[in-house]
Motif scaffolding. Structure first.
Motif, mmCIF file in Angstrom:
data_model
loop_
_atom_site.group_PDB
_atom_site.id
_atom_site.type_symbol
_atom_site.label_atom_id
_atom_site.label_comp_id
_atom_site.label_asym_id
_atom_site.label_seq_id
_atom_site.Cartn_x
_atom_site.Cartn_y
_atom_site.Cartn_z
ATOM 1 N N ASP A 79 0.879 -1.163 0.000
ATOM 2 C CA ASP A 79 0.000 0.000 0.000
ATOM 3 C C ASP A 79 0.920 1.216 0.000
ATOM 4 O OD1 ASP A 79 -1.586 2.230 0.648
ATOM 5 O OD2 ASP A 79 -3.010 0.986 1.749
ATOM 6 N N LEU A 80 1.001 1.883 -1.129
ATOM 7 C CA LEU A 80 1.964 2.970 -1.310
ATOM 8 C C LEU A 80 1.374 4.347 -1.046
ATOM 9 C CD1 LEU A 80 3.758 1.583 -4.490
ATOM 10 C CD2 LEU A 80 4.213 1.110 -2.064
ATOM 11 N N TRP A 81 0.205 4.395 -0.436
ATOM 12 C CA TRP A 81 -0.489 5.653 -0.167
ATOM 13 C C TRP A 81 0.430 6.681 0.481
ATOM 14 C CZ3 TRP A 81 -4.348 8.726 -1.124
ATOM 15 C CH2 TRP A 81 -4.742 9.688 -0.191
ATOM 16 N N ARG A 82 1.232 6.252 1.440
ATOM 17 C CA ARG A 82 2.052 7.187 2.207
ATOM 18 C C ARG A 82 3.378 7.536 1.542
ATOM 19 N NH1 ARG A 82 2.598 4.450 7.699
ATOM 20 N NH2 ARG A 82 4.478 5.648 7.457
ATOM 21 N N LEU A 83 3.684 6.915 0.404
ATOM 22 C CA LEU A 83 4.921 7.241 -0.312
ATOM 23 C C LEU A 83 4.648 8.333 -1.336
ATOM 24 C CD1 LEU A 83 6.527 3.765 -1.068
ATOM 25 C CD2 LEU A 83 6.952 5.287 0.873
ATOM 26 N N SER A 84 5.649 9.156 -1.583
ATOM 27 C CA SER A 84 5.483 10.184 -2.613
ATOM 28 C C SER A 84 5.939 9.680 -3.975
ATOM 29 C CB SER A 84 6.252 11.452 -2.229
ATOM 30 O OG SER A 84 7.622 11.155 -2.059
ATOM 31 N N ASP A 85 6.818 8.678 -3.989
ATOM 32 C CA ASP A 85 7.310 8.127 -5.251
ATOM 33 C C ASP A 85 7.926 6.754 -5.001
ATOM 34 O OD1 ASP A 85 9.924 8.514 -4.243
ATOM 35 O OD2 ASP A 85 10.070 10.484 -5.147
ATOM 36 N N HIS A 86 8.650 6.238 -5.983
ATOM 37 C CA HIS A 86 9.195 4.883 -5.933
ATOM 38 C C HIS A 86 10.461 4.744 -5.093
ATOM 39 C CE1 HIS A 86 11.510 6.825 -9.084
ATOM 40 N NE2 HIS A 86 12.438 5.903 -8.891
ATOM 41 N N ARG A 109 2.493 5.501 -7.617
ATOM 42 C CA ARG A 109 3.730 5.876 -6.932
ATOM 43 C C ARG A 109 4.911 4.997 -7.329
ATOM 44 N NH1 ARG A 109 -0.610 7.716 -4.251
ATOM 45 N NH2 ARG A 109 -0.511 9.364 -2.738
ATOM 46 N N LEU A 110 4.671 3.961 -8.119
ATOM 47 C CA LEU A 110 5.752 3.102 -8.592
ATOM 48 C C LEU A 110 6.625 3.787 -9.634
ATOM 49 C CD1 LEU A 110 3.950 -0.333 -9.042
ATOM 50 C CD2 LEU A 110 5.678 0.241 -7.331
ATOM 51 N N GLY A 111 6.048 4.719 -10.372
ATOM 52 C CA GLY A 111 6.811 5.419 -11.407
ATOM 53 C C GLY A 111 7.498 4.447 -12.350
ATOM 54 N N PRO A 112 8.822 4.573 -12.529
ATOM 55 C CA PRO A 112 9.537 3.726 -13.488
ATOM 56 C C PRO A 112 9.624 2.259 -13.073
ATOM 57 C CG PRO A 112 11.086 5.067 -12.246
ATOM 58 C CD PRO A 112 9.702 5.544 -11.882
ATOM 59 N N LEU A 113 9.220 1.925 -11.859
ATOM 60 C CA LEU A 113 9.246 0.533 -11.413
ATOM 61 C C LEU A 113 7.962 -0.220 -11.775
ATOM 62 C CD1 LEU A 113 10.872 0.922 -7.876
ATOM 63 C CD2 LEU A 113 11.973 0.349 -10.051
#
Length: 144
Positions: A79-86, A109-113
């Motif tokens: 759950d990447l809600w609290r991350l700003s990016d990868h 929030r995964l961006g290039p990943l």
């Protein structure tokens, strides 16, 4: 593929069906607003793979990731809600997770990943229930 799911039970049934088709190396990207049903979907998916309908599956909102050992493979729920990016995902076992089955809430929030082969599951509130859009490899949609 577009679906209208009238209730939570239908969302859970879809998750169980997709769990039957999942295999190690798969990534499911769960997109949608708060309260749309991403965690409901993830919980049913994980329980189906674990073969335990009563398995406790907490939302990883605060831990960012939970992993579950099943007889088949390890299932990783992010759950990447609290991350700003990868950045920082490698510290959360992202590379190792790719060997199992991965569910990602807030995948933008995964961006290039972001894996190109991922199944994209978009869930939104609709007038008849949940509106779900599935986009991915054909094998996810073939009747078994």
């Amino acid at each position: 593929m577009q679906l209208t799911l009238p209730d939570e039970a239908a969302t859970q049934a879809l998750a169980r069906t997709l769990a039957e088709r999942a295999r190690p190396g798969d990534v499911l990207l769960l997109t949608g607003p708060l309260g749309a049903g991403k965690s409901t979907f993830a919980r049913a998916f994980i329980r189906a793979l674990a073969g335990d309908p009563t398995l406790t599956v907490p939302s990883p909102t605060f831990t960012l990731v939970q992993s579950y050992e099943t007889a088949y493979t390890t299932v990783w729920h992010y759950d990447l809600w609290r991350l700003s990016d990868h950045h920082g995902l490698e510290e959360l076992g992202w590379d190792e997770a790719q060997e199992g089955i991965v569910l990602v809430e807030w995948p933008e929030r995964l961006g290039p990943l972001t894996p190109a082969h991922a199944l994209r599951v978009t869930i939104a509130h609709g007038t008849g229930g949940r509106e779900v859009s599935l986009a991915g490899e054909q094998r996810w949609f073939d009747a078994s």
